[in-house]
Design an enzyme around this catalytic site. Structure first.
Site, short mmCIF file in Angstrom:
data_model
loop_
_atom_site.label_atom_id
_atom_site.label_comp_id
_atom_site.label_asym_id
_atom_site.label_seq_id
_atom_site.Cartn_x
_atom_site.Cartn_y
_atom_site.Cartn_z
N ASP A 84 -4.67 -2.44 7.86
CA ASP A 84 -4.91 -1.86 6.53
C ASP A 84 -6.19 -2.48 5.97
O ASP A 84 -6.84 -3.28 6.64
CB ASP A 84 -3.72 -2.12 5.60
CG ASP A 84 -3.55 -3.61 5.28
OD1 ASP A 84 -4.32 -4.44 5.80
OD2 ASP A 84 -2.64 -3.93 4.50
N ASP B 44 -7.33 -4.59 2.47
CA ASP B 44 -6.75 -5.27 1.30
C ASP B 44 -7.83 -5.60 0.27
O ASP B 44 -8.88 -6.14 0.64
CB ASP B 44 -6.10 -6.59 1.75
CG ASP B 44 -5.08 -6.40 2.86
OD1 ASP B 44 -3.97 -5.94 2.56
OD2 ASP B 44 -5.41 -6.71 4.03
N ASP C 27 -4.22 -1.66 0.45
CA ASP C 27 -3.48 -2.45 -0.54
C ASP C 27 -4.42 -2.86 -1.66
O ASP C 27 -5.48 -3.45 -1.39
CB ASP C 27 -2.90 -3.73 0.10
CG ASP C 27 -1.67 -3.45 0.94
OD1 ASP C 27 -1.03 -2.40 0.74
OD2 ASP C 27 -1.35 -4.29 1.79
P1 8DG Z 1 -4.12 -6.89 9.21
O1 8DG Z 1 -3.99 -6.09 7.95
O2 8DG Z 1 -5.48 -6.84 9.79
O3 8DG Z 1 -3.06 -6.56 10.19
O4 8DG Z 1 -3.89 -8.44 8.86
P2 8DG Z 1 -3.83 -9.11 7.44
O5 8DG Z 1 -4.80 -8.48 6.51
O6 8DG Z 1 -3.92 -10.57 7.64
O7 8DG Z 1 -2.34 -8.80 7.01
P3 8DG Z 1 -1.75 -8.07 5.73
O8 8DG Z 1 -0.35 -7.70 6.09
O9 8DG Z 1 -2.61 -6.98 5.23
O10 8DG Z 1 -1.66 -9.23 4.67
C1 8DG Z 1 -2.79 -9.79 4.07
C2 8DG Z 1 -2.39 -10.99 3.26
O11 8DG Z 1 -1.66 -10.57 2.14
C3 8DG Z 1 -1.52 -11.94 4.04
O12 8DG Z 1 -2.01 -13.24 3.89
C4 8DG Z 1 -0.21 -11.90 3.40
C5 8DG Z 1 -0.54 -11.39 2.02
N1 8DG Z 1 0.55 -10.67 1.42
C6 8DG Z 1 1.21 -9.54 1.79
N2 8DG Z 1 2.18 -9.26 0.91
C7 8DG Z 1 2.13 -10.23 -0.01
C8 8DG Z 1 2.84 -10.49 -1.17
O13 8DG Z 1 3.75 -9.78 -1.54
N3 8DG Z 1 2.46 -11.60 -1.87
C9 8DG Z 1 1.43 -12.40 -1.47
N4 8DG Z 1 1.11 -13.46 -2.19
N5 8DG Z 1 0.75 -12.16 -0.38
C10 8DG Z 1 1.10 -11.11 0.32
O14 8DG Z 1 0.92 -8.87 2.76
MN MN Z 2 -4.59 -6.45 5.93
MN MN Z 3 -2.05 -5.63 3.44
#
Ligand code: 8DG
Ligand code: MN
Ligand code: MN
Length: 377
Positions: free
Chosen positions: A204, A206, A301
């Site tokens: 995704d 972020d 996100d």
């Molecule tokens: P990707 O998308 O490339 O697979 O990897 P990523 O960017 O590291 O994973 P991600 O699932 O998009 O998560 C990004 C960061 O956001 C990760 O450190 C965890 C954090 N995160 C969530 N949900 C929540 C939440 O509800 N609260 C907090 N504080 N952090 C969160 O994904």
């Molecule tokens: Mn991500």
């Molecule tokens: Mn995410």
């Protein structure tokens, strides 16, 4: 030369947040195997076991060389008996029988396929598996009742399981930046998550959004979402309001790692260059609308943070997930502090410690600063 004449190797620290973990490392053949076992443990909701495998894998990611023999591992932290057994088997035979049989098992494959649907967690996937369902198509064929997120997840399954490229992330950054600044001039938009750590692809994109004037960011998300919707850019969105504003009990320490920011889990409709699209093998859910205009679905996100919490939010949303977990464990176990994406609380001083940058948070925690590109634990 006596052994003592060698410079002793730097001792590997035991918390991932004390180490530098680059994106590209030397032991993928081992870490992939250990992470398969970690994922399998997650599928059976065995969190302790899963974290143990993830910690082992993470230690190997931080090594500056390829592991070739077991004695190279003897001074390393976090490597439990089970992980060592798996590593030994791979070093000796090239593969681990446990890992291979896990990967081939019907349950593992079905759980991967089902949890790979946006909106589907382990609990739901497991229930479906026990009912005999194996894939997203089975859900459609058996007419399963799906919530809105899951419907979108099934509808855009292929697109959402096609990695998002850095290039796509940059295009989306531009769109988000323009939209947010139109809604709130002066807003600051940061790309977080894996792309901030230097990943070339992600599942995704972020974003963290704030504004230097505290309070200007309140109730911002619905406005952003409306503006994106008006441009026809959203295929799905679920906005959660900031429970922090409602609760009025100060910077709380949430029980889980879920934070309480205003946030939006969305699926963007991203225009795709038709030439690139023709060459590639993108999903069949991409539609051709008119003269070469094609699009694909991308998970995005969005998180809005007050300026006073921005450093904590940035640190909390940059990841990796294991790095975050280790930071919180370090804070709690070693410093009697409590870290969240909102704040850092010092139990001994009984007060919150302020920070305007990630560097200041590492300093409060008594840790050497680790830049995002080295947080790939
Ligand atoms: P990707 O998308 O490339 O697979 O990897 P990523 O960017 O590291 O994973 P991600 O699932 O998009 O998560 C990004 C960061 O956001 C990760 O450190 C965890 C954090 N995160 C969530 N949900 C929540 C939440 O509800 N609260 C907090 N504080 N952090 C969160 O994904
Ligand atoms: Mn991500
Ligand atoms: Mn995410």
């Amino acid at each position: 030369m006596k052994p003592s004449d060698f410079t002793p190797a730097v001792k590997m620290k035991s918390y991932a947040c004390q180490r530098r973990t680059p994106l590209k490392h030397h032991n993928l053949f081992l870490t992939d195997a250990l992470e398969t076992l970690a994922q399998n443990a997650e599928f059976s909701e065995n969190e302790g076991r899963s974290v143990a495998f993830r910690r082992s894998a993470s230690v190997l990611k931080a090594l500056p060389h390829v592991v070739r023999a077991m004695d190279e591992l003897k001074d390393l932290p976090c490597l439990g008996e089970h992980s060592l057994r798996v590593i030994k088997e791979i070093l000796e035979d090239g593969t681990s029988s446990e890992v291979e049989s896990t990967r081939q098992s019907e349950q593992f494959q079905a759980m991967k396929a089902l949890t790979g649907i946006f909106g589907v967690g382990v609990r739901t996937a497991d229930r479906w598996f026990r009912e005999g369902l194996r894939s997203p198509l089975d859900l459609i064929h058996t007419g399963q009742k799906l919530n809105h997120a899951q419907q979108a997840g099934v509808q855009y399954y292929k697109d959402l399981n096609t990695p998002v490229t850095k290039k796509e992330a940059v295009v989306i950054s531009d769109i988000v930046e323009k939209t947010v600044k139109a809604v709130l001039p002066g807003a600051i938009i940061t790309l977080t998550g894996g792309f901030r750590r230097g990943k070339e692809v992600g599942h995704d994109v972020d974003f963290l959004i704030t504004h230097p004037e505290e309070g200007a960011e309140e109730r911002l998300m619905p406005k952003i979402v409306n503006c994106l919707e008006d441009q026809g850019l959203l295929l799905y969105q679920k906005t959660t309001v900031n429970s922090y504003l409602e609760s009025k009990d100060g910077p709380a320490r949430p029980a889980s790692n879920m934070d309480r920011f205003e946030r939006c889990f969305s699926i963007f409709k991203l225009e795709v260059d038709s030439e690139t699209h023709a060459e590639g093998s993108l999903s069949n859910s991409c539609s051709t609308h008119h003269s070469g205009s094609t699009w694909r679905a991308v998970r995005v996100d969005l998180v809005v943070s007050p300026y006073s919490q921005f450093a904590f939010a940035t640190l909390g949303w940059t990841g990796s997930k294991l790095f975050e977990r280790e930071l919180r464990r370090w804070a709690g176990q070693e410093k009697a502090m409590s870290l969240s994406s909102h704040a850092l609380y010092d139990s001994k001083q009984q007060r919150y410690l302020r920070a305007n940058s990630e560097e200041e948070i590492f300093t409060h925690l008594g840790l050497e600063y680790i830049p995002p590109s080295e947080r790939n634990a």
